[in-house]
Enzyme design. Structure first.
Site: not given
Length: 401
Positions: A96, A98, A133, A262, A281
Site C-alpha cells: 500500500q 498513503h 506512520e 510498503h 492498495r
C-alpha cells in the site's frame, strides 16, 4: 489520568499468540492483529471517570481544548490527531501507499462530489488527511519499504531465471530510474491476470529454491516466497520484488511518509500514525485495488531504507524523530530505584507499557496512581504531569507541538 480499555482487531493476517503473550493471556486461536489506543471513531478506547466506561472520543469532544491543548486544537481541530497501536503480523499486510495532504483533500472532495458512500468498499479516501506512520519493532520484524534501486531490482529478478521477468529486468537496466520503476510497476499491475498468475507461481518456486540454498540474499528470497504462499498468483508478489526488504531488530523503527510503497510481513511492533483511514492498495489483499489512482499517488523514487534508532535526551527519554506533526513517539527504559521520570506535555499523552512493571503517579492534590503491566496503557490530558517509575519499558505518544 485514565486507564485505557482498548479494542483488539481480529484481522486475518494477525498473530494468534503475540498480543496475548504480551498481555499475559491465553491465546484463543483467533488472530489478534491490532490493539488500538486512542480516539479513532472506528474503535475508540474507553475510560471511566466515575460514570462508567465512556469512549475517549466522547470525552475529548466534550472539552477539546482541556483534553488536547489549545495548540493541538488550533492545528488539527477538536480530535486526537494520532492513533497508537500494537501491531502483530503473522502474514503479510496489503502492499500500500498513503497520499499527502493535498492528494487526500482532492481525492476526498472528488469522491464526495461523486456520491461514493463513505462505507463503500470502492472508496479510496475516507477523510481529507494524509497518513504518515511509524513502526517500532518489539520483536524481530520484517517488512517492505520503498523502491529498490532499479538495477538492484533487475539483478534480483534475473537471479530467479524466469523468462517472463526478463523484459522487466531489461527495462530496469535501460531506463532512467523513476521512469523504469513506473513502467515496470504499471506493467505488472495491468497485465493479464492469468498470465501474471503463472509468472508469479514460477517466480515463487524459484525464490523458494534460492532461499533453501542459503547464502547471500536468501532471506529476502524467502520473504518473497512467503508472500507468494499467502497470496498465490497475486501480481502484488511481483510488485513486492521491486521494494526493499527490511529486517528490524527490537527498538529499530521505520517511518513511512506519503507515496512510499510498503507492507509489513511479520513481527510485533508499536505503530503510531496520523488519525486517517486513507490507504491505496496495489495487491496482497482481497480489498479494493484502484491501480490508476495508486499509480498517481506512488512516488517512484528509489532509496535505501532509512532505519530509525531512538535519540537519547539528557533526561533519558529516547525519541524517534520524524517530520510528522500529528505525533511524536518516544521510549523510556525505567530502572528500579532510579529517580522517577516526569512526563508532561502541552498535548494529550498515551503511555504504553511493553515490558516489566511501570507505576504512574499523577502529581497534584488527587495523586491518582496506576500500575501498568505489558500491553496496558493510560491516557493523560494536556498539561497534566505524571511521574513514572518501576522497572520496564514505557512508550510515550504525544503530538509534536
Amino acid at each position: 489520568m485514565d486507564r485505557l480499555e482498548n479494542t483488539v482487531r481480529p484481522y486475518a493476517w494477525g498473530s494468534t499468540t503475540a498480543i496475548p503473550e504480551l498481555l499475559g493471556e491465553e491465546p484463543t486461536g483467533e488472530p489478534r492483529a491490532e490493539m488500538w489506543m486512542g480516539a479513532h471513531p472506528g474503535a475508540p478506547s474507553l475510560v471511566d471517570r466515575g460514570a462508567g466506561s465512556t469512549p475517549l472520543s466522547h470525552v475529548i469532544a466534550a472539552d477539546p481544548e482541556g483534553e488536547l491543548g489549545t495548540a493541538v486544537v488550533a492545528a488539527y481541530g477538536p480530535r486526537l490527531p494520532f492513533l497508537l497501536k500494537l501491531l502483530a503480523a503473522a502474514s503479510p499486510l496489503s502492499l500500500q501507499v498513503h497520499p499527502d495532504n493535498d492528494q487526500a483533500a482532492r481525492g476526498f472532495a472528488d469522491e464526495e462530489a461523486r456520491g461514493v458512500p463513505l462505507d463503500s468498499p470502492e472508496r479510496n479516501y475516507k477523510d481529507a488527511s494524509h497518513k504518515p506512520e511509524l513502526l517500532c519493532a518489539l520483536t524481530p520484524f520484517e517488512g517492505l519499504c520503498g523502491f529498490r534501486h532499479p538495477k538492484e531490482a533487475a539483478t534480483l529478478l534475473e537471479r530467479l531465471g524466469v523468462n517472463a521477468l526478463k523484459p522487466y529486468a531489461d527495462i530496469l537496466r535501460a531506463r532512467p530510474e523513476s521512469e523504469a520503476l513506473r513502467e515496470v510497476l504499471t506493467a505488472v499491475l495491468t497485465a493479464d491476470r492469468d498470465e501474471t498468475a503463472e509468472t508469479v507461481e514460477e517466480a515463487a518456486a524459484a525464490a523458494a529454491g534460492i532461499a533453501a540454498e542459503g547464502g547471500p540474499g536468501s532471506g529476502e528470497y524467502a520473504a518473497y516466497a512467503g508472500i507468494a504462499h499467502h497470496y498465490p498468483g497475486d501480481p502484488g508478489v511481483l510488485a513486492a520484488m521491486l521494494l526493499n526488504h527490511v529486517s528490524l531488530r527490537p527498538g529499530e523503527a521505520l517511518y513511512l511518509g506519503a507515496g512510499v510503497p510498503h507492507a509489513y510481513l511479520s513481527g510485533l511492533g508499536v505503530e503510531i500514525m496520523a488519525n486517517s483511514d486513507n490507504v491505496l492498495r496495489s495487491g496482497l489483499t482481497p480489498k479494493h485495488v484502484d491501480v490508476p489512482e495508486l499509480l498517481r499517488i506512488v512516488r517512484f523514487e528509489p532509496a535505501d531504507p532509512d532505519i530509525l534508532r531512538p535519540e537519547a535526551e539528557p533526561g533519558g527519554e529516547e525519541i524517534y524523530d520524524t517530520p510528522a506533526g500529528e505525533f511524536r513517539l518516544s521510549r523510556h527504559t525505567l530502572v528500579q530505584g532510579a529517580e522517577p521520570r516526569v512526563l508532561e506535555a502541552p498535548s494529550a499523552q498515551i503511555l504504553l507499557c511493553t515490558a516489566g512493571a511501570v507505576r504512574l503517579r499523577q502529581t497534584g492534590p488527587e495523586g491518582t496512581e496506576l500500575a501498568l503491566s505489558p500491553g496496558h496503557s493510560a491516557y493523560v490530558p494536556a498539561g497534566e504531569r505524571v511521574q513514572a517509575n518501576g522497572e520496564g519499558t514505557l512508550f510515550r505518544a504525544t503530538v509534536a507541538v
